[in-house]
Motif scaffolding. Structure first.
Motif, PDB file in Angstrom:
ATOM      1  N   GLY A   1      -8.239  -0.782  -3.730  1.00  0.00           N
ATOM      2  CA  GLY A   1      -8.341   0.672  -3.739  1.00  0.00           C
ATOM      3  C   GLY A   1      -8.794   1.253  -5.052  1.00  0.00           C
ATOM      4  O   GLY A   1      -9.104   0.538  -6.019  1.00  0.00           O
TER       5      GLY A   1
ATOM      6  N   LEU B   1      -7.473   3.342  -0.034  1.00  0.00           N
ATOM      7  CA  LEU B   1      -6.981   1.969  -0.052  1.00  0.00           C
ATOM      8  C   LEU B   1      -7.464   1.260   1.206  1.00  0.00           C
ATOM      9  O   LEU B   1      -7.470   1.847   2.292  1.00  0.00           O
TER      10      LEU B   1
ATOM     11  N   ILE C   1      -1.913   6.343   7.142  1.00  0.00           N
ATOM     12  CA  ILE C   1      -2.465   5.016   7.379  1.00  0.00           C
ATOM     13  C   ILE C   1      -3.060   4.960   8.776  1.00  0.00           C
ATOM     14  O   ILE C   1      -2.461   5.457   9.736  1.00  0.00           O
TER      15      ILE C   1
ATOM     16  N   ALA D   1       0.826  -1.204   0.000  1.00  0.00           N
ATOM     17  CA  ALA D   1       0.000   0.000   0.000  1.00  0.00           C
ATOM     18  C   ALA D   1       0.860   1.254   0.000  1.00  0.00           C
ATOM     19  O   ALA D   1       0.561   2.229  -0.709  1.00  0.00           O
TER      20      ALA D   1
ATOM     21  N   VAL E   1      -4.697  -5.675  -0.972  1.00  0.00           N
ATOM     22  CA  VAL E   1      -4.770  -4.210  -1.040  1.00  0.00           C
ATOM     23  C   VAL E   1      -5.821  -3.892  -2.088  1.00  0.00           C
ATOM     24  O   VAL E   1      -5.670  -4.255  -3.257  1.00  0.00           O
TER      25      VAL E   1
ATOM     26  N   ILE F   1      -5.195   5.434   3.807  1.00  0.00           N
ATOM     27  CA  ILE F   1      -5.164   3.975   3.851  1.00  0.00           C
ATOM     28  C   ILE F   1      -5.833   3.499   5.137  1.00  0.00           C
ATOM     29  O   ILE F   1      -5.428   3.880   6.233  1.00  0.00           O
TER      30      ILE F   1
END
Length: 447
Positions: free
Chosen positions: A304, A286, A227, A140, A302, A260
């Protein structure tokens, strides 16, 4: 929803201990283990498991434990779930491996379609598959950097994202995860999170503090990604204040920063929805999956926005075992099981019942400072009575007490003062009551 497994123990209420814990066969295995496995690969409880079913694990000495950790959130729909086991076994007879980036197969495409359909948002999506949560995190970040052309990454205080070099740089705790393993990956920054029990801030106030750090200490123009775990796992099941994550995501969108959502522990039914992001109104750029996605087989993803996922050049993403056909077959079965809806109801049931029981415990044991969580992801934090100061050692003492009575508990929290519950969704209220009764005794023994 209880799906019959291999050993038909799911309806039992109480653990069964035939020997001391650990028993003689486990102790003998542990002696063998010490001669060939490095000490860095530790175990919370050195009982060696022979078989498992629903919420139960049984060791080589015949001791049956109620597992309230699910392999840290992996066997969400129950140990040896029949549908997942059957799907994986059937796939073993067809294809075990070809490597998707050499000669592809339908299962990879089908699982990507399922992830596109069930992750938040109706935008066009792409998915790449990998082996583990840490590998999903690494990919990611690669994708976000390639898409934005920027290098910096921000993670939140109390976060845990894995044990690879990049993930170690993103984790909150250095000990034991990162001690002596440096130097770590550069351009990784940790910023304050929302921790309502300790900081007392509203979601807007906590978001303003986080955004201030992002703008002043990193700069939006250099930031590739933020994230965040919607509910922090290893950090102590910290549920952010209302509005915090949404404000953070909106800031990221305004500044072209990839947001993320690390749903490795929170996703796929654990909180009563497909993904925990739904509870907070999030539509991440994501979404990371692993743990419960394949009912115990190694797999991660992952997923997205198409324009972000398509940024790397052909050959820039992949891996020898990423998207293994057998793991994918189990994952498709997990999606089919969840799509029936009953497991979501079970997550809500478990959350409501466990929250009520833990809140009642807190009313009688003042060292429980906070009870929190969503769905089948609940926790209580132990503090010095009347304060938010962590009570060191208490969580470990409770987990050890419970293990001697056949209940497997997990500790958590950056200060090691949280007991977290990740029961399988096959766990009954009566089984939860058995566990809470043991915890009540453990708390009483602490004084």
């Amino acid at each position: 929803m209880t799906v019959p497994g291999l050993f038909s123990d799911t309806a039992l209420i109480t653990p069964r201990l035939r020997t001391e814990v650990p028993g003689p066969r486990s102790r003998a295995l542990h002696e063998r283990r010490l001669r060939v496995v490095p000490r860095g690969v530790g175990s919370v409880l050195p009982v060696y498991i022979e078989h498992a079913d629903g919420p139960w694990v049984t060791d080589v000495d015949g001791n049956r434990f109620l597992d309230l950790g699910s392999g840290i959130g992996v066997t969400t729909i129950g140990h040896t779930n029949r549908a997942a086991v059957t799907a994986a076994a059937d796939q073993l007879d067809r294809v075990t491996h070809t490597l998707f980036t050499v000669t592809p197969y339908e299962g990879y495409v089908h699982l990507a379609e399922l992830l596109a359909a069930h992750t938040p948002g109706d935008h066009e999506k792409r998915t790449m598959l990998a082996n583990s949560g840490a590998e999903a995190v690494e990919n990611a970040v690669k994708i976000a950097r390639r898409h934005t052309g920027r290098r910096a990454v921000a993670a939140l205080d109390h976060a845990f994202h894995g044990r690879t070099n990049l993930a170690l740089a993103m984790n909150h705790r250095a000990v034991p995860y990162g001690a002596g393993f440096g130097p770590f990956a550069p351009d990784v920054h940790r910023v304050p999170n929302s921790y309502p029990y300790r900081d007392g801030l509203s979601g807007a106030e906590a978001a303003a503090r986080t955004i201030g750090y992002l703008e002043q200490r990193i700069g939006a123009g250099d930031l590739a990604a933020v994230i965040a775990e919607p509910i922090q796992g290893e950090g102590g099941f910290v549920v952010p204040a209302d509005g915090y994550l949404l404000a953070l995501q909106e800031w990221c969108t305004r500044h072209g920063v990839v947001f993320i959502a690390d749903e490795i522990q929170t996703g796929l039914g654990r909180t009563g929805t497909w993904f925990a992001s739904e509870h907070f109104g999030l539509v991440p750029d994501l979404v990371l999956t692993a743990k419960g996605i394949a009912a115990g087989l190694p797999l991660a993803g992952v997923t997205g926005r198409a324009e972000i996922m398509d940024a790397p050049d052909p050959g820039g993403l992949g891996g020898t075992f990423g998207g293994n056909p057998v793991s994918i077959a189990a994952a498709v079965a997990v999606f089919d099981e969840l799509a029936e809806g009953e497991f979501f109801d079970d997550a809500d049931r478990i959350g409501a019942h466990l929250r009520a029981r833990l809140t009642e415990l807190a009313s009688r044991h003042p060292i429980i400072g906070d009870v929190r969580g969503i769905g089948a992801m609940q926790a209580f934090e132990l503090s010095e009575p009347g304060t938010t100061r962590p009570l060191a050692g208490a969580a470990t003492a409770i987990a050890e007490f419970a293990a001697q009575r056949g209940i497997l508990l997990l500790t958590a929290g950056s200060d090691g003062n949280v007991i977290r519950f990740l029961p399988t969704l096959t766990t009954t209220d009566a089984q939860l009551d058995t566990a809470v009764s043991v915890i009540d005794d453990a708390l009483a023994a602490l004084g």
